[in-house]
Motif scaffolding. Structure first.
Motif, PDB file in Angstrom:
ATOM      1  N   VAL A 161      -3.941  11.916  -1.735  1.00 13.03           N
ATOM      2  CA  VAL A 161      -3.158  11.137  -0.775  1.00 13.03           C
ATOM      3  C   VAL A 161      -2.843  12.006   0.425  1.00 13.03           C
ATOM      4  O   VAL A 161      -2.392  13.149   0.282  1.00 13.03           O
ATOM      5  CB  VAL A 161      -1.832  10.633  -1.409  1.00 13.03           C
ATOM      6  CG1 VAL A 161      -0.938   9.993  -0.376  1.00 13.03           C
ATOM      7  CG2 VAL A 161      -2.150   9.642  -2.517  1.00 13.03           C
ATOM      8  N   GLU A 212       0.842  -1.203   0.000  1.00 14.48           N
ATOM      9  CA  GLU A 212       0.000   0.000   0.000  1.00 14.48           C
ATOM     10  C   GLU A 212       0.872   1.246   0.000  1.00 14.48           C
ATOM     11  O   GLU A 212       0.582   2.220  -0.707  1.00 14.48           O
ATOM     12  CB  GLU A 212      -0.927  -0.006   1.220  1.00 14.48           C
ATOM     13  CG  GLU A 212      -2.130  -0.919   1.087  1.00 14.48           C
ATOM     14  CD  GLU A 212      -3.023  -0.887   2.307  1.00 14.48           C
ATOM     15  OE1 GLU A 212      -4.201  -1.294   2.190  1.00 14.48           O
ATOM     16  OE2 GLU A 212      -2.549  -0.460   3.387  1.00 14.48           O
ATOM     17  N   LYS A 227       0.538  14.973  -3.972  1.00 12.90           N
ATOM     18  CA  LYS A 227      -0.303  14.204  -3.066  1.00 12.90           C
ATOM     19  C   LYS A 227      -1.703  14.806  -2.976  1.00 12.90           C
ATOM     20  O   LYS A 227      -2.708  14.077  -2.954  1.00 12.90           O
ATOM     21  CB  LYS A 227       0.336  14.137  -1.674  1.00 12.90           C
ATOM     22  CG  LYS A 227       1.568  13.246  -1.594  1.00 12.90           C
ATOM     23  CD  LYS A 227       2.134  13.226  -0.190  1.00 12.90           C
ATOM     24  CE  LYS A 227       3.356  12.315  -0.107  1.00 12.90           C
ATOM     25  NZ  LYS A 227       3.940  12.283   1.248  1.00 12.90           N
ATOM     26  N   GLU A 237       1.145   4.006  -3.081  1.00 13.93           N
ATOM     27  CA  GLU A 237       0.942   5.433  -2.824  1.00 13.93           C
ATOM     28  C   GLU A 237       2.120   6.242  -3.344  1.00 13.93           C
ATOM     29  O   GLU A 237       1.948   7.286  -3.989  1.00 13.93           O
ATOM     30  CB  GLU A 237       0.752   5.665  -1.322  1.00 13.93           C
ATOM     31  CG  GLU A 237       0.557   7.134  -0.956  1.00 13.93           C
ATOM     32  CD  GLU A 237       0.346   7.321   0.535  1.00 13.93           C
ATOM     33  OE1 GLU A 237       1.150   8.038   1.165  1.00 13.93           O
ATOM     34  OE2 GLU A 237      -0.609   6.735   1.067  1.00 13.93           O
TER      35      GLU A 237
END
Length: 324
Positions: free
Chosen positions: A322, A136, A317, A140
């Motif tokens: 994110v 994960e 991001k 990302e």
């Protein structure tokens, strides 16, 4: 052997192969790191993948599976072939392939977790959870790197020279009339057709210099930096804003800007700490890219460039949703 154990063993074997490939990919990416911090992160990722390979193999043995001595070699070969063939593809395609690999690892780890629950294999479940967390995080990170590239870069990873050419070819196919058609030729309004896209095509363009006006000939022979500046001046004089902006963007990409053209006032007079503080206040990817290119070309302060890269990553991001 029960059906549940057989499924666990099959997935563990697949994960060994994919994790071995992941390790080798990370090691090949080390040479493409833009900063020392990214280089260290990639090296650590590769070491972590190697450690995960050992853990998966241990669980495979514990379940009675026979570790495949060929699998690691296949994993390394897969990574080598991937690194070789992706050189013919644009940089973003190589990153998307990396992301695809990580998604497959993540999906298999999640599947392994469910299988372990059903088989009541606590240690395998714990391993699966660890794998899920690791992949994960990598998904990302790659998503953010791709977002940086989409925003114009420079991303945490840089394309190899071959990938730069591949990317240029792909862009040329999709948009055959770009820089020169919209900058030099339109600016002086003497040539209607030009196939060259980048400054690396100067030699081919110069062959046609006899057919061009004095202003174009001067632009083509004065050198790359002077040519771009001259093209921008001509375009602005002729009122061609798009062409002038294109020339300006090309100069910015090369780091060929003066301090007074930067988005931060009195940049050359700022200390490292003040420069970093000012960079953190930038909110436009374009502005950050200009500063990074200027730093890399003129100043060479690694910590300042890293701060700019971090700010760009923060904006990336946000763009992909994110959490920082």
């Amino acid at each position: 052997m029960s059906d549940k154990n057989a499924k666990l063993i099959n997935q563990l074997r697949a994960l060994v192969l994919l994790t071995q490939t992941e390790e080798q990919v990370a090691r090949t990416r080390v040479s493409q790191a833009r900063t020392d911090a990214v280089r260290r992160e990639l090296q650590q990722n590769a070491d972590n993948a190697a450690a995960r390979t050992l853990e998966i193999t241990e669980q495979l043995r514990a379940l009675g599976g026979v570790p495949d001595v060929v699998t690691p070699a296949i994993g390394r070969l897969t990574a080598v072939l991937k690194a070789t063939f992706e050189q013919a593809a644009p940089f973003e395609e190589a990153l998307l392939t990396d992301l695809q690999l990580e998604h497959q690892l993540l999906d298999r780890a999640r599947y392994l977790k469910v299988l372990a629950d059903q088989a009541k294999e606590t240690k395998v479940r714990q391993l699966a959870e660890k794998l899920v967390d690791a992949h994960e995080a990598t998904v990302e990170w790659l998503t953010v790197v791709l977002a940086e590239e989409a925003m114009g870069g420079p991303a945490a990873l840089v394309p190899t020279p071959v990938q730069k050419v591949a990317g240029g070819v792909a862009r040329a196919v999709n948009a055959p009339v770009r820089f020169w058609a919209n900058t030099v030729n339109n600016a002086v309004d003497t040539v209607k057709h030009a196939g060259e896209e980048t400054s690396d095509r100067f030699a081919a363009v110069t062959d046609r210099a006899q057919q061009l006006g004095d202003a174009v000939r001067e632009t083509l022979t004065a050198g790359r930096s002077a040519s771009l500046r001259r093209a921008e001046q001509i375009a602005r004089r002729e009122g061609d804003k798009d062409a002038a902006d294109a020339a300006r963007s090309a100069r910015e990409e090369l780091g060929d800007v003066s301090a007074d053209e930067l988005p931060i006032k009195n940049y050359d007079q700022l200390s490292v700490g003040d420069a970093v503080k000012a960079i953190k206040g930038l909110k436009e990817p374009h502005d950050i890219r200009v500063v990074i290119r200027y730093e890399e070309t003129h100043k060479g302060r690694a910590n300042v460039a890293s701060a700019a890269q971090t700010q760009l990553a923060s904006l990336a991001k946000e763009a992909v949703g994110v959490d920082s």
